[in-house]
Design a protein around this motif. Structure first.
Motif, short mmCIF file in Angstrom:
data_model
loop_
_atom_site.label_atom_id
_atom_site.label_comp_id
_atom_site.label_asym_id
_atom_site.label_seq_id
_atom_site.Cartn_x
_atom_site.Cartn_y
_atom_site.Cartn_z
N MET A 1 -47.44 -13.35 -36.06
CA MET A 1 -46.23 -12.87 -36.73
C MET A 1 -44.92 -13.14 -36.09
N GLN A 2 -43.93 -13.51 -36.84
CA GLN A 2 -42.68 -13.74 -35.98
C GLN A 2 -42.02 -12.51 -35.75
N GLN A 3 -41.36 -12.31 -34.68
CA GLN A 3 -40.53 -11.20 -33.98
C GLN A 3 -39.08 -11.36 -34.40
N THR A 4 -38.26 -10.47 -33.89
CA THR A 4 -36.91 -10.13 -34.21
C THR A 4 -36.15 -10.48 -33.07
N LYS A 5 -34.96 -11.34 -33.06
CA LYS A 5 -34.05 -11.67 -31.84
C LYS A 5 -32.72 -11.28 -32.28
N ILE A 6 -32.03 -10.58 -31.14
CA ILE A 6 -30.56 -10.72 -31.30
C ILE A 6 -29.81 -11.91 -31.17
N ALA A 7 -29.55 -12.52 -32.13
CA ALA A 7 -28.89 -13.92 -32.31
C ALA A 7 -27.34 -14.01 -31.92
N GLY A 8 -26.64 -12.82 -32.04
CA GLY A 8 -25.40 -12.93 -31.58
C GLY A 8 -24.97 -11.36 -31.60
N ILE A 9 -23.92 -11.04 -30.73
CA ILE A 9 -23.52 -9.67 -30.65
C ILE A 9 -22.01 -9.75 -30.16
N GLY A 10 -21.32 -8.61 -30.93
CA GLY A 10 -19.70 -8.43 -30.77
C GLY A 10 -19.41 -7.20 -30.62
N MET A 11 -18.32 -6.69 -30.21
CA MET A 11 -17.78 -5.39 -30.37
C MET A 11 -16.17 -5.39 -30.49
N TYR A 12 -15.85 -4.20 -30.88
CA TYR A 12 -14.31 -4.23 -31.08
C TYR A 12 -13.96 -2.63 -30.92
N VAL A 13 -13.01 -2.67 -29.95
CA VAL A 13 -12.32 -1.19 -29.74
C VAL A 13 -10.82 -1.32 -30.09
N PRO A 14 -10.32 -0.22 -30.50
CA PRO A 14 -8.85 -0.32 -30.89
C PRO A 14 -8.13 -0.33 -29.68
N ALA A 15 -6.79 -1.07 -29.76
CA ALA A 15 -6.20 -0.89 -28.40
C ALA A 15 -5.39 0.30 -28.10
N HIS A 16 -5.28 1.48 -28.67
CA HIS A 16 -4.82 2.71 -28.20
C HIS A 16 -5.70 3.13 -27.17
N ILE A 17 -5.36 3.55 -26.10
CA ILE A 17 -6.26 4.17 -25.08
C ILE A 17 -5.59 5.72 -25.09
N VAL A 18 -6.43 6.73 -25.05
CA VAL A 18 -6.03 8.18 -25.12
C VAL A 18 -6.90 8.64 -23.79
N THR A 19 -6.04 9.15 -22.86
CA THR A 19 -6.50 9.88 -21.46
C THR A 19 -6.94 11.15 -21.79
N ASN A 20 -7.51 11.53 -20.63
CA ASN A 20 -7.99 13.15 -20.63
C ASN A 20 -6.65 13.88 -20.75
N ASN A 21 -5.73 13.33 -19.98
CA ASN A 21 -4.45 14.03 -19.94
C ASN A 21 -3.73 14.12 -21.14
N ASP A 22 -3.92 13.06 -21.76
CA ASP A 22 -3.08 12.91 -23.32
C ASP A 22 -3.65 14.19 -24.23
N LEU A 23 -4.86 14.56 -23.99
CA LEU A 23 -5.46 15.41 -24.86
C LEU A 23 -5.03 16.67 -24.65
N LYS A 24 -4.39 17.07 -23.17
CA LYS A 24 -3.69 18.37 -23.05
C LYS A 24 -2.68 18.60 -23.74
N GLU A 25 -2.10 17.74 -24.40
CA GLU A 25 -0.90 18.05 -25.22
C GLU A 25 -1.25 19.05 -26.29
N PHE A 26 -2.44 18.85 -26.98
CA PHE A 26 -3.13 19.51 -28.14
C PHE A 26 -3.72 20.57 -27.81
N MET A 27 -4.59 20.50 -26.88
CA MET A 27 -5.59 21.85 -26.58
C MET A 27 -5.42 22.14 -25.02
#
Ligand code: UT7
Length: 347
Positions: free
Chosen positions: A1-27
């Protein structure tokens, strides 16, 4: 029986970086607390109006398709895993089908939270093995930043999560590919990590502590002022309870996959655990006596991106040259439901 392969992979993350210190503004929180308890240094947040769970998924999908050498029109089935869909319904799968101008193919939405990618991979594997489909596009994407309680009340959850997307194209192979997948659930813990509203439960499953509305509000059970006052429109988590179960179930389900294939922890070239908490990943590494180079973590940069965390980590590891042909890759996840699972594949 045939098997399954990952033939292609991709990712995307938004450009906006939020640091832990940034969160201190809200909480009331601190960089020290977050790093010490979770390993997270920063996470990405999607643009509030210009990016959605689907649009991020499309960006990851476009890369995966290009790397697999196929067009969107050649995809014959879509699987979309998320807990933060654009709409309550319909799911993101059809939005992706529309926006990527795909044929009138099937689109399946998976709601297994942190285990979403493993569940989706398992479903795709069955469809490929039986010969039903030849090019499955699996997308996992989350826009958590739109639905978190950024007050101190929600700090145990909101500091953990981040936004992002990962995608894979799955195709048949005569080589080994996906060796096995293993899926589990334990609904007795359904309310331990959950977002209760909007929902149709009418408090049926909830104890008094969690139930917010009274008879006077029966007309607005789907969403009421009390629900919002009680933060029931935000995720709710007993973190220590999840942690305790996760550190048992992660090693268990990894061993299940290895034993099924007559393999040992030493055979693993790379373990990619769902990026829930660096302390959980370290515990699993220690329990299975894995070397540092056998485990890939990137939670410090992206936080917990739920269904997207494994394909994002897999993609980064692959792009960094940490995955070579013939490597034994183990994927494992645990989260809300509880649901958990593992997949073992030969790259
Ligand atoms: O992927 C989905 C599955 N989810 C998980 O796998 C999460 C598993 N659980 C965890 O990762 C951890 O339980 C957390 C990171 C969520 C929390 O860490 P913890 O060490 O279990 O902390 P805790 O919830 O027991 O809270 C300890 C203290 C509490 O204060 P008191 O009661 O001791 O005074 C919390 O109020 O830390 C406080 N706290 C915070 N302090 C600063 C909770 N969140 C924060 C915060 N900043 N963000």
């Amino acid at each position: 029986m045939q098997q399954t392969k990952i033939a292609g992979i991709g990712m995307y993350v938004p450009a906006h970086i939020v640091t832990n210190n940034d969160l201190k503004e809200f909480m009331d929180t601190s960089d020290e607390w977050i790093q010490e308890r979770t390993g997270i240094k920063e996470r990405r947040y999607a643009h509030r109006t210009e990016e959605t769970t689907t649009s991020m998924g499309i960006k990851a999908a476009a890369i995966a398709l290009q790397r697999a050498g196929i067009t969107a029109q050649e995809v014959d089935f879509i699987i979309f895993a998320t807990l933060s869909p654009d709409y309550y319904f319909p799911g993101c799968g059809v939005l992706l089908q529309r926006e990527m101008k795909m044929k009138e193919i099937g689109a399946l939405d998976i709601r297994n939270q942190c285990s979403g990618f493993i569940y989706a991979l398992s479903v795709a594997d069955q469809f490929i093995k039986t010969g039903m489909y030849k090019n499955i596009l699996l997308v996992a994407s989350e826009k958590h930043s739109f639905g978190l309680d950024f007050s101190t009340r929600g700090r145990n959850i909101s500091v953990i999560f981040g936004d992002g997307a990962g995608a894979v194209v799955l195709q048949p192979t005569q080589k080994q590919g996906i060796l096995s997948t293993h899926l589990h659930s334990d609904g007795s813990a359904a309310e331990v990590l959950a977002m209760f509203n909007p929902g149709t439960h009418a408090n049926h499953w909830l104890d008094e502590k969690l139930a917010s509305f009274d008879d006077a509000e029966m007309g607005q059970m789907f969403m009421s002022h009390a629900m919002i006052d009680n933060a029931e429109n935000f995720p709710n988590m007993d973190g220590p309870a999840v942690f305790k179960k996760a550190i048992i179930k992660f090693p268990e389900v990894i061993m299940e996959a290895l034993e099924k294939n007559n393999l040992q922890p030493t055979d693993i070239n790379l373990l990619i655990p769902h990026q829930a908490n660096l302390r959980i990943a370290q515990f699993v590494q220690q329990k299975l006596q894995l070397k540092d180079e056998q485990v890939f973590n990137n939670i410090e940069k992206y936080g917990n991106t739920t269904a997207a965390s494994i394909p994002i980590a897999l993609c980064e590891a692959w792009e960094a040259g940490k995955i070579k042909e013939g490597d034994l890759i183990c994927l494992a996840a645990f989260g809300s439901g509880f649901t958990w699972g593992s997949a073992l594949l030969r790259w």
